[in-house]
Structures are given as C-alpha cells and as structure tokens.
Write a protein that holds these residues in place. Structure first.
Motif, PDB file in Angstrom:
ATOM      1  N   HIS A 204      -6.846  -9.060  -2.567  1.00  0.00           N
ATOM      2  CA  HIS A 204      -6.733  -8.154  -3.713  1.00  0.00           C
ATOM      3  C   HIS A 204      -7.166  -6.757  -3.289  1.00  0.00           C
ATOM      4  CE1 HIS A 204      -6.030 -11.403  -6.612  1.00  0.00           C
ATOM      5  NE2 HIS A 204      -6.886 -12.090  -5.887  1.00  0.00           N
ATOM      6  N   PRO A 205      -6.389  -6.110  -2.450  1.00  0.00           N
ATOM      7  CA  PRO A 205      -6.766  -4.771  -1.984  1.00  0.00           C
ATOM      8  C   PRO A 205      -6.862  -3.779  -3.124  1.00  0.00           C
ATOM      9  CG  PRO A 205      -4.572  -5.397  -1.188  1.00  0.00           C
ATOM     10  CD  PRO A 205      -5.122  -6.575  -1.904  1.00  0.00           C
TER      11      PRO A 205
ATOM     12  N   TRP B  16      -4.151  -1.702  -5.360  1.00  0.00           N
ATOM     13  CA  TRP B  16      -3.467  -2.242  -6.530  1.00  0.00           C
ATOM     14  C   TRP B  16      -4.471  -2.438  -7.659  1.00  0.00           C
ATOM     15  CZ3 TRP B  16      -1.445  -6.435  -2.816  1.00  0.00           C
ATOM     16  CH2 TRP B  16      -0.424  -5.907  -2.021  1.00  0.00           C
ATOM     17  N   PRO B  17      -5.047  -1.368  -8.172  1.00  0.00           N
ATOM     18  CA  PRO B  17      -6.078  -1.536  -9.195  1.00  0.00           C
ATOM     19  C   PRO B  17      -5.557  -2.179 -10.468  1.00  0.00           C
ATOM     20  CG  PRO B  17      -5.409   0.762  -9.025  1.00  0.00           C
ATOM     21  CD  PRO B  17      -4.757   0.038  -7.887  1.00  0.00           C
ATOM     22  N   ALA B  18      -4.239  -2.030 -10.733  1.00  0.00           N
ATOM     23  CA  ALA B  18      -3.713  -2.619 -11.963  1.00  0.00           C
ATOM     24  C   ALA B  18      -3.682  -4.139 -11.882  1.00  0.00           C
ATOM     25  CB  ALA B  18      -2.302  -2.085 -12.225  1.00  0.00           C
ATOM     26  N   GLU B  19      -3.663  -4.678 -10.671  1.00  0.00           N
ATOM     27  CA  GLU B  19      -3.634  -6.121 -10.498  1.00  0.00           C
ATOM     28  C   GLU B  19      -5.053  -6.639 -10.306  1.00  0.00           C
ATOM     29  OE1 GLU B  19      -0.917  -7.295  -7.482  1.00  0.00           O
ATOM     30  OE2 GLU B  19       0.686  -6.005  -8.209  1.00  0.00           O
TER      31      GLU B  19
ATOM     32  N   THR C   5      -9.300  -9.139 -15.025  1.00  0.00           N
ATOM     33  CA  THR C   5     -10.226  -8.018 -15.138  1.00  0.00           C
ATOM     34  C   THR C   5      -9.565  -6.761 -14.596  1.00  0.00           C
ATOM     35  OG1 THR C   5     -11.205  -8.318 -12.942  1.00  0.00           O
ATOM     36  CG2 THR C   5     -12.139  -9.621 -14.751  1.00  0.00           C
ATOM     37  N   SER C   6     -10.226  -5.633 -14.750  1.00  0.00           N
ATOM     38  CA  SER C   6      -9.714  -4.378 -14.192  1.00  0.00           C
ATOM     39  C   SER C   6     -10.207  -4.151 -12.781  1.00  0.00           C
ATOM     40  CB  SER C   6     -10.143  -3.203 -15.080  1.00  0.00           C
ATOM     41  OG  SER C   6     -11.555  -3.121 -15.143  1.00  0.00           O
ATOM     42  N   TYR C   7     -10.982  -5.089 -12.240  1.00  0.00           N
ATOM     43  CA  TYR C   7     -11.570  -4.928 -10.921  1.00  0.00           C
ATOM     44  C   TYR C   7     -10.728  -5.617  -9.851  1.00  0.00           C
ATOM     45  CZ  TYR C   7     -15.636  -3.951 -13.859  1.00  0.00           C
ATOM     46  OH  TYR C   7     -16.473  -3.453 -14.814  1.00  0.00           O
ATOM     47  N   GLY C   8     -10.500  -4.913  -8.761  1.00  0.00           N
ATOM     48  CA  GLY C   8      -9.794  -5.489  -7.632  1.00  0.00           C
ATOM     49  C   GLY C   8     -10.600  -5.359  -6.365  1.00  0.00           C
ATOM     50  N   GLY C   9     -10.313  -6.197  -5.388  1.00  0.00           N
ATOM     51  CA  GLY C   9     -10.965  -6.098  -4.091  1.00  0.00           C
ATOM     52  C   GLY C   9     -12.468  -6.257  -4.161  1.00  0.00           C
TER      53      GLY C   9
END
Length: 203
Positions: free
Chosen positions: A150-151, A154-157, A162-166
């Motif tokens: 989850h790099p 791609w903050p939308a993913e 949640t809104s958190y990625g990576g």
C-alpha cells in the motif's frame, strides 16, 4: 507509541494532509502553535538557528526533550528503589530491566532489535505484561509489508477503508494493536496488585 502521541499533539495539524493526520490528536492547533512558538523562542536564546526550524522539526525536538525528561525521572526512581537500605538483590536487575524497557518505549522508534537489550532481564520484570509486549513488538515488521503493498502514492486507496496508506496505517492503526494489549494487561495487573496489597490499619 508514546513519542508518536506526544509529537503529533505538539505539531500543528493545519498543513497536514488528511491521509497523514492522526486520529488521536486532541490538542487544538492554536494551542500547539503557541507551545511550539514559545519553545522556538526559548530555544533561540541558546541556538540562533532555532527560528529557521519548521513547526514539524521544532515539535520533534520538544517531544524528544519531554520524553527524555520522563525517562530520566523513571531511571532515577528505579535507581532509588534498587538502592534503598531495605532493597533486595533481585531489585537491581528489576530496576535495570525497567530502565531499559522504558528507554525503548519512550524512543522515537520501537524497532524490536533495540528491545533485545531488555530481553535478558525479562525474567525479573515482575509482570507478565512485559512478556506479551516482547511478542507483540514483532508486529513492527508489518510496516514493511504495508509499505510494499500500500504505497503512499495512492492515498485514496487507504487500508481497510481508512484514509491511511503505507506506513501511516502502521503508525496510526497497527501501533495501537501492538501496544494496546500490553497497556491494558499492565494496567489490569497494577490494579489487581493494588487491591491485594493490605492497607495499614488506622492508629
């Protein structure tokens, strides 16, 4: 985790993107801005370049100072308890364990490699909660899995809705599962021992 909570509550969040904004910030921006500005002004008395620091850098330094002061207090209390005239020999490794454990807990990063310093003294911890922490701290390595799958580009993913990625999902979500059970067990053991300790009869 403790350092993360302190530094994020000291840092003004107005310019932080939503996908990087922690859910556990409870200090209003106006308060954190005043604290950081006062800290920079105080720091500027001894270091002329303090005014060039960003709010993120200044809040990090202030959080580091506060956690170091907390660690110093814990270390002094442990040393005092281990050196009392009525202290037992086993109190010395117990105090050494707590000193190392809290040094690790209050540091900016909780890499399990650093926890290895305290592991040899774990039998003297006097609490099963510390053994649980020794197991849960291995969750730290989920950070690298999240970074790969989850790099942050791609903050939308966000992860699991949640809104958190990576790494931010690890910092703001996984960390609470890493340390939450330990905190609950430690608090429960402390309360249980407190109730079992007989209180002195009034004169």
């Amino acid at each position: 985790m403790f350092f993360l909570v302190v530094v994020e509550n000291l840092r003004p969040q107005a310019d932080v993107p939503p996908q990087k904004r922690p859910w556990f910030v409870f200090v209003p921006d106006i308060v954190s801005s005043i604290i950081v500005s006062a800290w920079q002004a105080t720091l500027g008395l001894f270091w002329p370049r303090a005014a060039e620091l960003t709010s993120t850098q200044a809040s990090f330094l202030l959080a580091r100072l506060l956690t170091l002061l907390a660690f110093g207090l814990i270390a002094l209390v442990c040393a005092w308890k281990a050196s009392r005239p009525d202290a037992k020999d086993i109190d010395i490794p117990w105090a050494a364990f707590l000193t190392l454990a809290w040094f690790w807990l209050l540091a900016p990063t909780q890499n399990p490699w650093y926890w290895c310093w305290a592991v040899p003294l774990l039998p003297f911890a006097r609490s099963r909660a510390w053994a649980l922490l020794a197991a849960c701290c291995l969750m730290y390595y989920l950070r690298f899995w999240l970074l790969y799958h989850h790099p942050e580009v791609w903050p939308a993913e966000g992860v699991l809705g949640t809104s958190y990625g990576g790494a931010y999902y690890f910092y703001f979500v996984v960390v609470w599962f890493e340390f939450g059970p330990w905190l609950l067990l430690l608090a429960g053991e402390w309360q249980w021992r407190r109730r079992r300790t007989p209180r002195p009869e009034p004169a």
